[in-house]
Design a protein around this motif. Structure first.
Motif, PDB file in Angstrom:
ATOM      1  N   ALA A 278      -1.038 -79.654 -34.852  1.00 32.08           N
ATOM      2  CA  ALA A 278       0.021 -79.642 -33.835  1.00 32.08           C
ATOM      3  C   ALA A 278      -0.565 -79.364 -32.455  1.00 32.08           C
ATOM      4  CB  ALA A 278       1.074 -78.594 -34.183  1.00 32.08           C
ATOM      5  N   LEU A 279      -1.438 -78.390 -32.358  1.00 31.23           N
ATOM      6  CA  LEU A 279      -2.075 -78.077 -31.087  1.00 31.23           C
ATOM      7  C   LEU A 279      -2.953 -79.233 -30.620  1.00 31.23           C
ATOM      8  CD1 LEU A 279      -2.385 -75.962 -28.890  1.00 31.23           C
ATOM      9  CD2 LEU A 279      -4.243 -74.952 -30.203  1.00 31.23           C
ATOM     10  N   SER A 280      -3.605 -79.877 -31.571  1.00 32.69           N
ATOM     11  CA  SER A 280      -4.421 -81.039 -31.248  1.00 32.69           C
ATOM     12  C   SER A 280      -3.565 -82.157 -30.672  1.00 32.69           C
ATOM     13  CB  SER A 280      -5.143 -81.527 -32.507  1.00 32.69           C
ATOM     14  OG  SER A 280      -5.807 -82.728 -32.248  1.00 32.69           O
ATOM     15  N   ASP A 281      -2.411 -82.414 -31.288  1.00 33.43           N
ATOM     16  CA  ASP A 281      -1.512 -83.464 -30.808  1.00 33.43           C
ATOM     17  C   ASP A 281      -0.966 -83.153 -29.422  1.00 33.43           C
ATOM     18  OD1 ASP A 281      -1.918 -84.824 -33.147  1.00 33.43           O
ATOM     19  OD2 ASP A 281       0.002 -84.232 -34.052  1.00 33.43           O
ATOM     20  N   ILE A 282      -0.632 -81.905 -29.188  1.00 33.58           N
ATOM     21  CA  ILE A 282      -0.116 -81.500 -27.866  1.00 33.58           C
ATOM     22  C   ILE A 282      -1.183 -81.704 -26.798  1.00 33.58           C
ATOM     23  CG2 ILE A 282       0.621 -79.505 -26.492  1.00 33.58           C
ATOM     24  CD1 ILE A 282       2.040 -78.503 -29.069  1.00 33.58           C
ATOM     25  N   SER A 283      -2.394 -81.288 -27.082  1.00 33.13           N
ATOM     26  CA  SER A 283      -3.483 -81.455 -26.120  1.00 33.13           C
ATOM     27  C   SER A 283      -3.759 -82.927 -25.864  1.00 33.13           C
ATOM     28  CB  SER A 283      -4.754 -80.777 -26.618  1.00 33.13           C
ATOM     29  OG  SER A 283      -4.577 -79.393 -26.665  1.00 33.13           O
ATOM     30  N   GLU A 284      -3.718 -83.731 -26.904  1.00 30.75           N
ATOM     31  CA  GLU A 284      -3.960 -85.157 -26.738  1.00 30.75           C
ATOM     32  C   GLU A 284      -2.839 -85.811 -25.930  1.00 30.75           C
ATOM     33  OE1 GLU A 284      -5.344 -89.000 -29.378  1.00 30.75           O
ATOM     34  OE2 GLU A 284      -4.894 -87.099 -30.370  1.00 30.75           O
ATOM     35  N   TYR A 285      -1.604 -85.391 -26.153  1.00 34.27           N
ATOM     36  CA  TYR A 285      -0.473 -85.913 -25.388  1.00 34.27           C
ATOM     37  C   TYR A 285      -0.626 -85.593 -23.898  1.00 34.27           C
ATOM     38  CZ  TYR A 285       4.252 -86.361 -23.554  1.00 34.27           C
ATOM     39  OH  TYR A 285       5.335 -86.687 -22.787  1.00 34.27           O
ATOM     40  N   LYS A 286      -1.003 -84.352 -23.600  1.00 26.90           N
ATOM     41  CA  LYS A 286      -1.214 -83.964 -22.201  1.00 26.90           C
ATOM     42  C   LYS A 286      -2.357 -84.763 -21.582  1.00 26.90           C
ATOM     43  CE  LYS A 286       0.520 -79.234 -22.566  1.00 26.90           C
ATOM     44  NZ  LYS A 286       0.173 -77.812 -22.469  1.00 26.90           N
ATOM     45  N   ALA A 287      -3.397 -84.999 -22.364  1.00 24.21           N
ATOM     46  CA  ALA A 287      -4.533 -85.780 -21.875  1.00 24.21           C
ATOM     47  C   ALA A 287      -4.116 -87.214 -21.580  1.00 24.21           C
ATOM     48  CB  ALA A 287      -5.669 -85.749 -22.894  1.00 24.21           C
TER      49      ALA A 287
END
Length: 67
Positions: A34-43
């Motif tokens: 989940a944290l990985s997906d959030i960071s990727e979305y922001k990127a």
């Protein structure tokens, strides 16, 4: 500072932040998806801004200089 220099400095800051977010996303891929997906979305959102700035700087560089 003229507009192109301001855009280039903003691009550099956004590019640095984009790389940081992608690294965070990669590092959390196995442990916290989940944290990985959030960071990727922001990127990805930052990458979109970078592309718009790239287009804008290209347009400003190609426009004739007005006195």
């Amino acid at each position: 500072m003229d507009r192109i220099e301001v855009i280039k400095s903003n691009q550099a800051l956004l590019n640095k932040r984009y790389k940081e977010l992608m690294e965070i996303a990669y590092n959390f891929r196995q442990t916290d998806s989940a944290l990985s997906d959030i960071s990727e979305y922001k990127a990805i959102k930052l990458l979109n801004k970078l592309n718009r700035l790239k287009y804008l700087s290209r347009e400003l560089a190609q426009s004739p200089v007005q006195s």
